[in-house]
Write a protein that holds these residues in place. Structure first.
Motif, PDB file in Angstrom:
ATOM      1  N   SER A  28       3.973   4.869  -3.831  1.00 46.16           N
ATOM      2  CA  SER A  28       5.261   4.917  -3.120  1.00 46.16           C
ATOM      3  C   SER A  28       6.421   4.779  -4.101  1.00 46.16           C
ATOM      4  N   GLN A  68       6.687   6.518   4.046  1.00 47.94           N
ATOM      5  CA  GLN A  68       5.510   5.788   4.511  1.00 47.94           C
ATOM      6  C   GLN A  68       5.886   4.954   5.739  1.00 47.94           C
ATOM      7  N   ASP A 117       4.561  10.651   1.917  1.00 50.03           N
ATOM      8  CA  ASP A 117       3.940   9.373   1.566  1.00 50.03           C
ATOM      9  C   ASP A 117       3.130   8.846   2.749  1.00 50.03           C
ATOM     10  N   GLU A 118       1.824   8.917   2.638  1.00 46.91           N
ATOM     11  CA  GLU A 118       0.909   8.460   3.694  1.00 46.91           C
ATOM     12  C   GLU A 118       1.317   8.968   5.073  1.00 46.91           C
TER      13      GLU A 118
HETATM   14 MG   LIG Z   1       2.691   3.206  -0.609  1.00 46.43          MG
END
Ligand SMILES: [Mg+2]
Ligand SMILES: Nc1ncnc2c1ncn2[C@@H]1O[C@H](COP(=O)(O)OP(=O)(O)OP(=O)(O)O)[C@@H](O)[C@H]1O
Lengths: 479, 256
Positions: free
Chosen positions: B46, B90, B175-176
């Motif tokens: 991240s 995220q 991100d994710e």
């Molecule tokens: Mg992360």
């Protein structure tokens, strides 16, 4: 991330800071019984007014300024101030054509339409310049509906019986230091009377403008909504940029009879002072409404972005059974501005309800205090109050404070209080930046979002203005 | 498209102690490619995404980030967005009181302005939004709510993909995006990502799971550990990781 923006404080643009050069009738500085008498004389007032002013003046002499608020400012020298200043006119203007073109120009610059075909068609305007009202629009149309909307001084001449009956019945001159001062020396303001079962056919509004230097502005507004009537009223305020502080001590009284509703909105944009905290208006006002009748309703909505200091608690006395009081507020303090503002909800009648929603925004070195009282008297069965106070901090050097007072003398009351303080999050800001917003736009958008529920309470035309005003007031709080 | 050379990034914590997070990242992503970055919790994925998008608060002590040949290390995040970079977060934040539609329209029009395109009016915007929102299977009601406010975890993620499809970035960093999605939602989100795939666009996906990579098949998979990319390979690498964890790469499984 925000901290870094806020560090670079620059002068924000106060676009109403100009001065109008105009011939005026201005008293020497100083306050005495003679000054009180002279004001009353200038206004050609009936004796009851003079006597009332004199009593207020005598009472004021016994008082000292309140010190309980979370505010710091130098003592005010009441003898250095001018108590009356009025643009010179031969006679009271009968129509707009007789109003000094310079005054019309001033209001035009401020974006306030005094011509009846103006931009905000459907809004009747009373314009108060320094101590006196200079023009009131749409009088004929309102007259047809039986609505009285005039300057206070005019009402004293044309409807003395109404003025005598209601003046000071909600805010007595004994109420507080500034209310007493106002009663003694107030020079004008607005008067509204909505007769029984009339829904006022348009928004009413008053624009207050301080122009003269070293002058205190003391207006008084009195609004009476008779049984089953409705009125929505808006006030706006601006002043020139000056290095000295100027005092504005107004009083507003609202009276709602059976089933009547008054919606009172304020967009307060007095000069806030410069980035170093020099100059700006001391806004010490007493605003109170009385729900006198059954099922009556009074709502206050305020957007407070101006003034060096704001000391203001628009309140509702819920006397009639099932009456409703509301207070919706956005107060923004930037640079060295201070605000101590909130409300009082006094529950007297049975089944009375009140709602308080207060949003405070602090930036720069601004200090923002919510001070609110909810009082439930023994006879007020089933009173309900919901209070929500939210503060938003835009940097490390500003402050937010919440001071709730709750006094309940009836066990059937239900009182809820929520308070939160949050910082404008770096996460929120970065989220917006990453979507292409500039810092300024991102902060303005987040702050506007924070105030959304209050803006929703404003009349449509003004919600947009309030939003813009907030953006201007925040200028310089980001780098 | 994107070239990262020897990127070192550190942060200062509250006690002003310096903590180095990224320790020499090298990465080259060509136009049209999809890259996946995997790696244990706390390895710096991240952080890399944030640094690429221009978040303040990180010290870039060494290295270069070239976006289409231009070093963007000093560039403001909003400028990077204007240059076609997009980060799907995220943890997307809530912005109370700011209408989702208004937000997206303002964002889109600020990007359009940057490209000397006229702003979309409300009607055209709405038409476009309704088309794209179907593509991610997001409830239209969410358009009229405040940005992410009260959205479920999955709704927030879909909203990110919806924004991405509206803004049409040339470099999307996700991100994710797959965490917290149910099986159907994962399919929709993956379909949305595949819609963005074009020879002139690149996508970087940070993920912990193979299942997203089954739907959006990457060209390259990287393994990041302790702020370094310790291994890169084809899509098979992800299977290996899924099966064996990170231990076989000589990584202590307990590090976070
Ligand atoms: Mg992360
Ligand atoms: N601002 C910060 N201050 C201090 N430590 C930080 C900061 N930002 C990141 N870190 C630390 O750096 C490391 C890397 O964090 P990062 O969020 O990049 O990990 P990640 O690979 O995304 O992990 P995950 O898979 O759990 O999302 C963590 O140990 C984290 O605590």
């Amino acid at each position: 991330m925000t901290n870094q923006y806020v560090k670079e404080l620059v002068n924000k643009n106060y676009e109403h800071g100009f001065v109008t050069t105009i011939d005026s009738d201005t008293f020497e500085p100083g306050l005495s019984e003679a000054v009180v008498r002279a004001i009353s004389k200038r206004k050609n007032e009936p004796d009851f007014m003079l006597q009332w002013r004199l009593k207020a003046y005598q009472h004021w002499l016994t008082l000292s300024p309140p010190e309980w608020a979370h505010l710091t400012y130098p003592a005010i020298d009441y003898q250095k101030m001018i108590y009356y200043s009025a643009p010179k006119v031969k006679k009271g203007p009968n129509s707009l054509d007789e109003v000094d073109p310079k005054l019309l120009e001033t209001y035009k610059k401020l974006g306030i339409p005094l011509h009846e075909q103006g931009r905000l068609a459907g809004v009747a305007v009373d314009a108060v310049f320094d101590s006196v009202s200079v023009a009131t629009t749409f009088k004929a149309k309102l007259g047809e509906a039986g609505v009285i909307f005039s300057s206070f001084s005019e009402a004293v001449q044309t409807h003395p019986e109404l003025v005598e009956k209601y003046l000071g019945t909600v805010v007595s001159f004994r109420d507080n230091f500034f209310a007493a001062l106002n009663a003694a020396v107030f020079s004008d303001g607005s008067f509204v009377y909505i007769p029984r079962a009339v829904r006022c056919p348009m928004e009413l509004s008053t624009y207050f403008r301080i122009n003269a230097a070293n002058t205190g502005q003391f207006e008084r507004t009195l609004i009476i909504a008779d049984d089953q009537s409705y009125v929505s009223y808006l006030e706006g305020c601006t002043a020139p940029m000056r290095d000295e502080n100027q005092l504005h001590a107004a009083v507003v009284e609202l009276i709602a009879m059976d089933n009547a509703e008054i919606k009172y909105s304020t967009v307060q944009n007095w000069y806030p002072g410069d980035a170093e905290g020099r100059g700006g208006i001391f806004n010490f006002v007493t605003k109170r409404g009385q729900c006198r009748g059954k099922k009556s309703k009074i709502s206050w909505t305020q957007i407070e972005t101006g003034s060096a200091i704001t000391w203001k608690y628009p309140s509702v006395i819920l006397k009639g059974d099932e009456s409703v009081g509301e207070f919706y507020s956005v107060a923004l303090t930037n640079n060295h501005q201070q605000a101590d503002t909130g409300t009082k909800m006094i529950h007297i009648g049975k089944n009375t309800r009140s709602t308080i929603l207060s949003k405070g925004i602090s930036a720069g070195f601004g200090q923002n205090t919510y001070r609110g009282l909810v009082r439930v008297l023994p006879q007020a069965d089933n009173a309900r109050n919901h209070t929500q106070c939210e503060s938003l901090l835009l940097g490390p050097t500003c402050g937010a404070h919440t001071v709730p007072y709750i006094e309940v003398k009836n066990c059937t009351a239900q009182i809820e209080h929520e308070a939160t303080t949050s910082k404008i999050g770096d996460d929120q800001l970065f989220y917006c930046l990453s979507r292409g917003f500039s810092k300024e736009n991102a902060i303005a958008m987040i702050v506007n979002g924070f105030c959304k529920r209050i803006f929703n309470e404003l009349p449509m035309e003004f919600a947009v203005e309030a939003q813009k005003l907030l953006e201007v007031s925040l200028e310089g709080s980001v780098g | 498209m994107l070239v990262i050379k020897n990127l070192h990034v550190s942060v200062r914590d509250k006690k002003q102690d310096v903590k180095t997070i990224l320790q020499g990242i090298n990465l080259t992503i060509k136009a049209g490619e999809v890259h996946a970055i995997m790696g244990p919790n706390g390895s710096g994925k991240s952080t890399l995404a944030n640094v690429l998008a221009g978040r303040e608060g990180y010290d870039i002590t060494q290295g270069e980030i070239l976006l289409n040949g231009e070093n963007i290390i000093e560039m403001l995040p909003e400028m990077r967005a204007a240059k076609g970079l997009f980060l799907a977060f995220q943890y997307p934040v809530e912005i109370p009181g700011v209408n989702n539609m208004y937000f997206l329209k303002a964002a889109l029009n600020s990007l359009r302005k940057h490209h000397d395109l006229p702003p979309l009016d409300a009607m055209d915007f709405l038409k476009l939004a309704k088309k794209k929102i179907k593509e991610v299977g997001m409830d239209e009601q969410l358009l009229s709510r405040a940005v992410n406010e009260g959205f479920s975890g999955g709704e927030k993620k879909r909203n990110e993909i919806f924004q991405m499809l509206m803004l049409e970035p040339t470099l999307a960093i996700l991100d994710e995006i797959d965490s917290g999605l149910d099986i159907d939602a994962l399919q929709k989100v993956a379909a949305g990502i595949n819609l963005l795939r074009r020879p002139d666009r690149s996508i970087v996906m940070v993920t912990h799971y193979q299942r997203l990579l089954n739907e959006v098949v990457p060209d390259v998979v990287h393994v990041m550990v302790n702020g370094k990319i310790i291994k890169s390979g084809g899509k098979e690498l992800a299977f290996e990781l899924e099966e064996k964890g990170y231990g076989w790469l000589g990584v202590d499984e307990n590090i976070t």
